[in-house]
Design a protein around this motif. Structure first.
Motif, short mmCIF file in Angstrom:
data_model
loop_
_atom_site.label_atom_id
_atom_site.label_comp_id
_atom_site.label_asym_id
_atom_site.label_seq_id
_atom_site.Cartn_x
_atom_site.Cartn_y
_atom_site.Cartn_z
N ALA A 160 0.85 -1.20 0.00
CA ALA A 160 0.00 0.00 0.00
C ALA A 160 0.88 1.24 0.00
CB ALA A 160 -0.91 -0.01 1.23
N PHE A 161 0.31 2.38 -0.43
CA PHE A 161 1.11 3.59 -0.65
C PHE A 161 1.93 3.99 0.57
CE2 PHE A 161 1.74 8.19 -0.49
CZ PHE A 161 2.39 8.39 -1.70
N ALA A 162 1.37 4.00 1.73
CA ALA A 162 2.10 4.47 2.91
C ALA A 162 2.78 3.34 3.67
CB ALA A 162 1.15 5.22 3.84
N ALA A 163 2.83 2.15 3.09
CA ALA A 163 3.40 1.00 3.80
C ALA A 163 4.55 0.34 3.03
CB ALA A 163 2.31 -0.01 4.09
N LYS A 164 5.20 1.12 2.18
CA LYS A 164 6.29 0.56 1.38
C LYS A 164 7.58 0.50 2.21
CE LYS A 164 4.38 2.67 -2.84
NZ LYS A 164 3.88 1.48 -3.52
N HIS A 165 8.36 -0.55 1.97
CA HIS A 165 9.65 -0.73 2.64
C HIS A 165 10.77 -0.86 1.61
CE1 HIS A 165 6.55 -2.48 5.31
NE2 HIS A 165 7.31 -2.10 6.33
N VAL A 166 11.94 -0.39 1.97
CA VAL A 166 13.14 -0.68 1.19
C VAL A 166 14.23 -1.10 2.16
CG1 VAL A 166 14.00 1.72 1.19
CG2 VAL A 166 14.74 0.11 -0.59
N TYR A 167 14.96 -2.14 1.79
CA TYR A 167 16.04 -2.66 2.63
C TYR A 167 17.36 -2.62 1.88
CZ TYR A 167 12.50 -4.49 5.85
OH TYR A 167 11.45 -4.61 6.75
N PHE A 168 18.34 -2.03 2.52
CA PHE A 168 19.71 -2.03 1.99
C PHE A 168 20.52 -3.00 2.86
CE2 PHE A 168 20.60 2.14 -0.52
CZ PHE A 168 19.41 1.98 -1.22
N PHE A 169 21.04 -4.04 2.23
CA PHE A 169 21.91 -4.98 2.94
C PHE A 169 23.35 -4.52 2.73
CE2 PHE A 169 17.95 -7.06 2.15
CZ PHE A 169 17.73 -7.85 3.27
N MET A 182 11.20 3.79 5.30
CA MET A 182 9.83 3.94 4.77
C MET A 182 9.58 5.40 4.43
SD MET A 182 7.69 1.39 7.33
CE MET A 182 6.18 1.53 6.33
N GLN A 183 10.64 6.19 4.28
CA GLN A 183 10.51 7.62 4.05
C GLN A 183 9.77 7.89 2.74
OE1 GLN A 183 14.07 10.03 4.70
NE2 GLN A 183 13.56 11.29 2.91
N ASN A 184 8.72 8.69 2.82
CA ASN A 184 7.91 8.97 1.62
C ASN A 184 7.81 10.45 1.29
OD1 ASN A 184 6.18 9.92 3.58
ND2 ASN A 184 4.72 8.22 3.40
N GLN A 185 8.62 11.27 1.94
CA GLN A 185 8.62 12.70 1.64
C GLN A 185 9.99 13.28 1.99
OE1 GLN A 185 5.69 14.59 4.13
NE2 GLN A 185 6.39 13.55 5.99
N GLY A 186 10.22 14.52 1.56
CA GLY A 186 11.49 15.16 1.80
C GLY A 186 11.73 15.49 3.26
N MET A 187 13.01 15.51 3.64
CA MET A 187 13.42 15.85 5.01
C MET A 187 14.16 17.18 5.00
SD MET A 187 12.32 13.29 6.82
CE MET A 187 13.26 13.24 8.35
N PRO A 188 14.19 17.91 6.15
CA PRO A 188 14.84 19.22 6.20
C PRO A 188 16.29 19.20 5.73
CG PRO A 188 13.52 18.87 8.16
CD PRO A 188 13.51 17.58 7.41
N ASP A 189 17.02 18.11 6.00
CA ASP A 189 18.44 18.05 5.59
C ASP A 189 18.61 17.57 4.15
OD1 ASP A 189 17.76 15.40 5.85
OD2 ASP A 189 19.30 14.90 7.33
N GLY A 190 17.50 17.27 3.48
CA GLY A 190 17.55 16.85 2.08
C GLY A 190 18.07 15.45 1.87
N ALA A 191 18.22 14.67 2.95
CA ALA A 191 18.77 13.31 2.84
C ALA A 191 17.66 12.26 2.87
CB ALA A 191 19.75 13.06 3.99
N PHE A 192 18.03 11.09 2.36
CA PHE A 192 17.12 9.95 2.47
C PHE A 192 17.59 9.13 3.67
CE2 PHE A 192 15.51 5.70 1.41
CZ PHE A 192 14.18 6.00 1.14
N HIS A 193 16.70 8.94 4.64
CA HIS A 193 17.09 8.41 5.95
C HIS A 193 16.81 6.91 6.10
CE1 HIS A 193 17.99 12.20 8.23
NE2 HIS A 193 17.47 12.68 7.09
N PHE A 194 17.83 6.23 6.66
CA PHE A 194 17.73 4.81 6.99
C PHE A 194 17.99 4.63 8.49
CE2 PHE A 194 18.75 4.52 2.50
CZ PHE A 194 18.07 3.38 2.07
N SER A 195 17.55 3.52 8.99
CA SER A 195 17.91 3.08 10.34
C SER A 195 18.09 1.57 10.27
CB SER A 195 16.82 3.43 11.35
OG SER A 195 15.59 2.80 11.02
N GLN A 196 18.76 1.00 11.24
CA GLN A 196 18.94 -0.45 11.25
C GLN A 196 17.61 -1.13 11.56
OE1 GLN A 196 22.35 -2.42 12.83
NE2 GLN A 196 23.59 -0.56 12.90
N THR A 197 17.34 -2.21 10.87
CA THR A 197 16.08 -2.91 11.06
C THR A 197 15.93 -3.43 12.49
OG1 THR A 197 14.69 -4.72 10.26
CG2 THR A 197 17.05 -5.12 10.30
#
Length: 213
Positions: A160-169, A182-197
Motif C-alpha cells: 500500500a502507498f504508505a506502507a512501502k519498505h526498502v532494505y539495503f543490505f 519507509m521515508q515517503n517525503q522530503g526531510m529538512p536536511d535533504g537526505a534519504f534516511h535509513f535506520s537499522q532494522t
C-alpha cells in the motif's frame, strides 16, 4: 737310496703345502671381491632409494594445496543464499519483495534506489541514524565508502502507498547490517534516511549468510 726317497717325499710335501696356500689365497681374494661387489651394490641401491624418496617428497610438497586463500565478505553464493532467505522470510511477513541493483532501480516515492543515493550516482544524500554517510555498491562487500551495499530489496510494487519498505543490505566496519526506510517525503536536511532494522529474524539471517558458523 733312502736319502733319495726322503728327498722326494719332502718335495712332494712342500709342493702340496704351496698349492694349499695358493688355493687359500685365491679363495680369500674371491671372498674379498664378492664383499666389495656386495658393498658397492648395496651402496648403489641405497642411493637409489634415497633419491626416489627425495623425489617423492618433493612431488608431494609441490602438490600440497594452498590453504591461505582469502575469501570475499560477499560473493555470488551468498547472494543466492540471501534470495532464498528473502523468499521464505517475506512469506512469513505476508509481503512480496523484489531485488534491485544499480541500473535496475525501484521507484520509491519518486526516488530511484539504489542509484540516487550511491556515491558515484548520487542525487540525494544518504543518512543512517540521522547522520549523513557515504555508500557504494560492492560485489565483494568492500569499498572506500562507509557502507558497502551488496543487495537491495523492496516491496514498493505491491505494498500500500504508505506502507512501502526498502532494505539495503550492507557491510559497515566489516559487520553485516540491514538498513531500512519507509521515508515517503522530503526531510529538512535533504537526505534519504535509513535506520537499522528491528526485525531480528532478518538481521540474524543476513549475519549468518555473511558469516556462516
Amino acid at each position: 737310496m733312502k736319502k733319495i726317497v726322503v728327498g722326494l717325499m719332502l718335495s712332494v710335501s712342500l709342493l702340496g703345502l704351496s698349492a694349499c696356500r695358493k688355493t687359500a689365497t685365491t679363495q680369500n681374494d674371491e671372498i674379498q671381491k664378492q664383499e666389495t661387489f656386495t658393498t658397492s651394490s648395496n651402496s648403489s641401491e641405497a642411493k637409489k632409494v634415497i633419491e626416489k624418496s627425495s623425489s617423492s617428497t618433493s612431488a608431494t610438497n609441490s602438490e600440497e594445496p594452498e590453504n591461505n586463500v582469502t575469501k570475499n565478505i560477499w560473493d555470488s553464493e551468498k547472494a543466492d543464499a540471501l534470495r532464498s532467505f528473502i523468499v521464505n522470510w517475506s512469506a512469513t511477513m505476508g509481503q512480496s519483495y523484489q531485488e534491485y541493483q544499480p541500473q535496475n532501480n525501484v521507484n520509491f516515492y519518486g526516488l530511484q534506489l539504489p542509484d540516487d543515493v550511491l556515491e558515484n550516482t548520487q542525487k540525494q544524500p544518504m543518512a543512517v541514524d540521522n547522520q549523513i554517510v557515504s555508500a557504494e555498491w560492492s560485489g565483494n562487500g568492500e569499498s572506500a565508502a562507509e557502507y558497502s551495499i551488496v543487495a537491495v530489496y523492496s516491496d514498493a510494487d505491491t505494498a500500500a502507498f504508505a506502507a512501502k519498505h526498502v532494505y539495503f543490505f550492507a557491510i559497515h566496519n566489516n559487520d553485516p547490517v540491514v538498513l531500512t526506510s519507509m521515508q515517503n517525503q522530503g526531510m529538512p536536511d535533504g537526505a534519504f534516511h535509513f535506520s537499522q532494522t528491528e526485525n531480528q529474524e532478518l538481521k540474524n539471517g543476513f549475519q549468518n549468510i555473511v558469516n556462516p558458523s
